[in-house]
Motif scaffolding. Structure first.
Motif, PDB file in Angstrom:
ATOM      1  N   PRO A  24       0.809  -1.235   0.000  1.00  0.00           N
ATOM      2  CA  PRO A  24       0.000   0.000   0.000  1.00  0.00           C
ATOM      3  C   PRO A  24       0.834   1.273   0.000  1.00  0.00           C
ATOM      4  O   PRO A  24       0.360   2.334  -0.419  1.00  0.00           O
ATOM      5  CB  PRO A  24      -0.831  -0.124   1.287  1.00  0.00           C
ATOM      6  CG  PRO A  24      -0.071  -1.072   2.152  1.00  0.00           C
ATOM      7  CD  PRO A  24       0.621  -2.024   1.222  1.00  0.00           C
ATOM      8  N   TYR A  25       2.067   1.191   0.473  1.00  0.00           N
ATOM      9  CA  TYR A  25       2.943   2.366   0.524  1.00  0.00           C
ATOM     10  C   TYR A  25       4.318   1.983  -0.027  1.00  0.00           C
ATOM     11  O   TYR A  25       4.614   0.809  -0.259  1.00  0.00           O
ATOM     12  CB  TYR A  25       3.083   2.894   1.960  1.00  0.00           C
ATOM     13  CG  TYR A  25       1.776   3.312   2.582  1.00  0.00           C
ATOM     14  CD1 TYR A  25       1.228   4.561   2.323  1.00  0.00           C
ATOM     15  CD2 TYR A  25       1.085   2.448   3.449  1.00  0.00           C
ATOM     16  CE1 TYR A  25       0.012   4.950   2.909  1.00  0.00           C
ATOM     17  CE2 TYR A  25      -0.112   2.831   4.039  1.00  0.00           C
ATOM     18  CZ  TYR A  25      -0.645   4.081   3.759  1.00  0.00           C
ATOM     19  OH  TYR A  25      -1.830   4.449   4.322  1.00  0.00           O
ATOM     20  N   GLY A  26       5.166   2.989  -0.201  1.00  0.00           N
ATOM     21  CA  GLY A  26       6.506   2.752  -0.693  1.00  0.00           C
ATOM     22  C   GLY A  26       7.376   2.042   0.327  1.00  0.00           C
ATOM     23  O   GLY A  26       7.084   2.059   1.536  1.00  0.00           O
ATOM     24  N   TRP A  71      -2.081  -0.905  14.971  1.00  0.00           N
ATOM     25  CA  TRP A  71      -2.798  -1.498  13.853  1.00  0.00           C
ATOM     26  C   TRP A  71      -4.138  -0.781  13.671  1.00  0.00           C
ATOM     27  O   TRP A  71      -4.813  -0.423  14.643  1.00  0.00           O
ATOM     28  CB  TRP A  71      -3.057  -2.983  14.107  1.00  0.00           C
ATOM     29  CG  TRP A  71      -1.811  -3.815  14.207  1.00  0.00           C
ATOM     30  CD1 TRP A  71      -0.547  -3.387  14.431  1.00  0.00           C
ATOM     31  CD2 TRP A  71      -1.737  -5.237  14.090  1.00  0.00           C
ATOM     32  NE1 TRP A  71       0.337  -4.436  14.474  1.00  0.00           N
ATOM     33  CE2 TRP A  71      -0.368  -5.599  14.265  1.00  0.00           C
ATOM     34  CE3 TRP A  71      -2.667  -6.242  13.860  1.00  0.00           C
ATOM     35  CZ2 TRP A  71       0.066  -6.914  14.217  1.00  0.00           C
ATOM     36  CZ3 TRP A  71      -2.226  -7.563  13.809  1.00  0.00           C
ATOM     37  CH2 TRP A  71      -0.876  -7.894  13.975  1.00  0.00           C
ATOM     38  N   GLY A  72      -4.535  -0.589  12.428  1.00  0.00           N
ATOM     39  CA  GLY A  72      -5.800   0.080  12.166  1.00  0.00           C
ATOM     40  C   GLY A  72      -6.136   0.073  10.690  1.00  0.00           C
ATOM     41  O   GLY A  72      -5.401  -0.511   9.874  1.00  0.00           O
ATOM     42  N   PRO A  73      -7.244   0.703  10.311  1.00  0.00           N
ATOM     43  CA  PRO A  73      -7.659   0.712   8.894  1.00  0.00           C
ATOM     44  C   PRO A  73      -6.638   1.366   7.977  1.00  0.00           C
ATOM     45  O   PRO A  73      -6.491   0.970   6.820  1.00  0.00           O
ATOM     46  CB  PRO A  73      -8.970   1.509   8.927  1.00  0.00           C
ATOM     47  CG  PRO A  73      -9.442   1.439  10.344  1.00  0.00           C
ATOM     48  CD  PRO A  73      -8.208   1.381  11.186  1.00  0.00           C
ATOM     49  N   GLU A  74      -5.928   2.376   8.477  1.00  0.00           N
ATOM     50  CA  GLU A  74      -4.960   3.075   7.637  1.00  0.00           C
ATOM     51  C   GLU A  74      -3.666   2.279   7.510  1.00  0.00           C
ATOM     52  O   GLU A  74      -3.098   2.166   6.424  1.00  0.00           O
ATOM     53  CB  GLU A  74      -4.670   4.462   8.210  1.00  0.00           C
ATOM     54  CG  GLU A  74      -3.795   5.321   7.314  1.00  0.00           C
ATOM     55  CD  GLU A  74      -3.568   6.715   7.868  1.00  0.00           C
ATOM     56  OE1 GLU A  74      -2.910   7.524   7.183  1.00  0.00           O
ATOM     57  OE2 GLU A  74      -4.047   6.997   8.988  1.00  0.00           O
ATOM     58  N   PHE A  75      -3.194   1.751   8.627  1.00  0.00           N
ATOM     59  CA  PHE A  75      -1.984   0.925   8.638  1.00  0.00           C
ATOM     60  C   PHE A  75      -2.353  -0.419   9.249  1.00  0.00           C
ATOM     61  O   PHE A  75      -2.459  -0.542  10.471  1.00  0.00           O
ATOM     62  CB  PHE A  75      -0.869   1.598   9.450  1.00  0.00           C
ATOM     63  CG  PHE A  75      -0.609   3.032   9.067  1.00  0.00           C
ATOM     64  CD1 PHE A  75      -0.144   3.340   7.806  1.00  0.00           C
ATOM     65  CD2 PHE A  75      -0.856   4.055   9.973  1.00  0.00           C
ATOM     66  CE1 PHE A  75       0.092   4.665   7.454  1.00  0.00           C
ATOM     67  CE2 PHE A  75      -0.630   5.375   9.630  1.00  0.00           C
ATOM     68  CZ  PHE A  75      -0.158   5.684   8.354  1.00  0.00           C
ATOM     69  N   TRP A  76      -2.565  -1.398   8.407  1.00  0.00           N
ATOM     70  CA  TRP A  76      -3.093  -2.688   8.867  1.00  0.00           C
ATOM     71  C   TRP A  76      -2.222  -3.340   9.931  1.00  0.00           C
ATOM     72  O   TRP A  76      -2.732  -3.985  10.836  1.00  0.00           O
ATOM     73  CB  TRP A  76      -3.259  -3.629   7.669  1.00  0.00           C
ATOM     74  CG  TRP A  76      -4.407  -3.259   6.783  1.00  0.00           C
ATOM     75  CD1 TRP A  76      -5.196  -2.150   6.893  1.00  0.00           C
ATOM     76  CD2 TRP A  76      -4.901  -3.999   5.664  1.00  0.00           C
ATOM     77  NE1 TRP A  76      -6.146  -2.137   5.900  1.00  0.00           N
ATOM     78  CE2 TRP A  76      -5.992  -3.255   5.126  1.00  0.00           C
ATOM     79  CE3 TRP A  76      -4.537  -5.177   5.055  1.00  0.00           C
ATOM     80  CZ2 TRP A  76      -6.706  -3.690   4.013  1.00  0.00           C
ATOM     81  CZ3 TRP A  76      -5.239  -5.619   3.940  1.00  0.00           C
ATOM     82  CH2 TRP A  76      -6.322  -4.875   3.440  1.00  0.00           C
ATOM     83  N   LEU A  77      -0.909  -3.194   9.795  1.00  0.00           N
ATOM     84  CA  LEU A  77       0.012  -3.780  10.775  1.00  0.00           C
ATOM     85  C   LEU A  77       0.788  -2.713  11.527  1.00  0.00           C
ATOM     86  O   LEU A  77       1.829  -3.002  12.109  1.00  0.00           O
ATOM     87  CB  LEU A  77       0.989  -4.745  10.070  1.00  0.00           C
ATOM     88  CG  LEU A  77       0.357  -5.946   9.366  1.00  0.00           C
ATOM     89  CD1 LEU A  77       1.432  -6.804   8.690  1.00  0.00           C
ATOM     90  CD2 LEU A  77      -0.452  -6.795  10.349  1.00  0.00           C
ATOM     91  N   GLY A  78       0.280  -1.494  11.507  1.00  0.00           N
ATOM     92  CA  GLY A  78       0.938  -0.413  12.213  1.00  0.00           C
ATOM     93  C   GLY A  78       2.136   0.137  11.467  1.00  0.00           C
ATOM     94  O   GLY A  78       2.367  -0.165  10.287  1.00  0.00           O
ATOM     95  N   THR A  79       2.928   0.949  12.154  1.00  0.00           N
ATOM     96  CA  THR A  79       4.137   1.522  11.574  1.00  0.00           C
ATOM     97  C   THR A  79       5.343   1.160  12.436  1.00  0.00           C
ATOM     98  O   THR A  79       5.202   0.763  13.599  1.00  0.00           O
ATOM     99  CB  THR A  79       4.038   3.052  11.463  1.00  0.00           C
ATOM    100  OG1 THR A  79       3.870   3.603  12.788  1.00  0.00           O
ATOM    101  CG2 THR A  79       2.864   3.459  10.586  1.00  0.00           C
TER     102      THR A  79
END
Length: 275
Positions: free
Chosen positions: A37-39, A51-59
């Motif tokens: 989903p991101y670079g 973890w959440g809808p924006e970052f499924w596995l967090g950052t």
């Protein structure tokens, strides 16, 4: 084609699961830019976001998406491990076959050189060389391929020694066939099954070895995504009950298990055992 499908159909469940895992990992590695989903190195949020809808596995610690890093890590780690294994088998396999066929002083010289290299613990030797020549991807590939070629040499030589004494090899020698013919037409076809199985096992060892070096900071270097370095970079999250750093380790374990399932099946088939 029908024969391959029939063979796969008759494979045990463990081998099918292993093949499915290998196929899945290969597809993820191949299509990483389209699946992530991101670079790979993009900072897209705050550090250690949950973890959440924006970052499924967090950052991670720098705010990079963990899922994207995992996907790109498949491409980087698997491709480097495969190249290393291929080089190790090309170098170690060919020299092992040549040593078995030629014998004499060449066999003794190569065997003693390999014995010296194998007497040094592999991890310590790799750490020493990489600390001297640097930790670029090219040096990592060449160093580990050279170290692993010694193991492949011992296996290919041992297997070939049982073949070169056979009558059909002696007949080929008497016909005046050259070294290339003896390797590719006489010896290699009769040593291929154990070498293919060893290729799978050696790939697993290299895969784990790269991850270990990356965890120690001497493997694939940041900001390139790599499963071993991802564990090291985010290990502090475990202190807060977040098991995200274990996901790269789980990815390594699953691929290793899948490859071993397939290797066991290949060994079972080539051994002539039934059931």
């Amino acid at each position: 084609m029908k024969g391959c499908l029939k063979t796969l159909h008759q494979a045990p469940l463990s081998a099918k699961a292993g093949l499915l895992l290998i196929l899945l990992y290969s597809l993820v590695a191949l299509f990483a830019p389209w699946l992530a989903p991101y670079g790979e190195t993009s900072v897209v949020g705050d550090g250690y976001a949950p973890w959440g809808p924006e970052f499924w596995l967090g950052t991670d610690n720098l705010g990079r998406d963990v899922l994207s890093r995992l996907i790109y890590g498949a491409r980087n780690t698997i491709s480097v491990a495969f190249i290393i294994t291929l080089l190790a088998f090309t170098l170690g396999g060919l020299t092992g076959l040549i040593a078995a066929i030629k014998g004499g002083w060449l066999d003794q010289s190569l065997s003693r050189l390999v014995d010296i290299l194998m007497a040094i613990p592999q991890l310590i030797f790799a750490l020493l060389i990489l600390s001297v020549v640097g930790t670029s991807t090219l040096s990592l590939i060449l160093v580990i391929a050279l170290l692993d070629a010694t193991r492949v040499f011992r296996l290919s030589r041992a297997v070939a020694m049982n073949v070169v004494v056979q009558d059909f090899v002696e007949a080929a020698r008497l016909r005046g066939e050259g070294l290339g013919w003896l390797i590719w037409r006489e010896v290699l076809p009769n040593t291929l099954p154990p070498l293919v199985a060893e290729f799978g096992l050696r790939f697993c060892f290299v895969f784990l070895f790269i991850s270990a070096l990356s965890f120690l900071g001497l493997g694939i270097q940041p900001p390139t995504a790599d499963w071993g370095s991802m564990v090291r970079e985010n290990a502090v999250m475990l202190s807060f009950g977040d098991f995200t750093p274990l996901l790269p380790a789980l990815a390594v374990a699953l691929l290793t298990i899948g490859v071993n399932f397939v290797v066991d099946w290949v060994l079972h088939r080539t051994s002539g055992l039934k059931g």
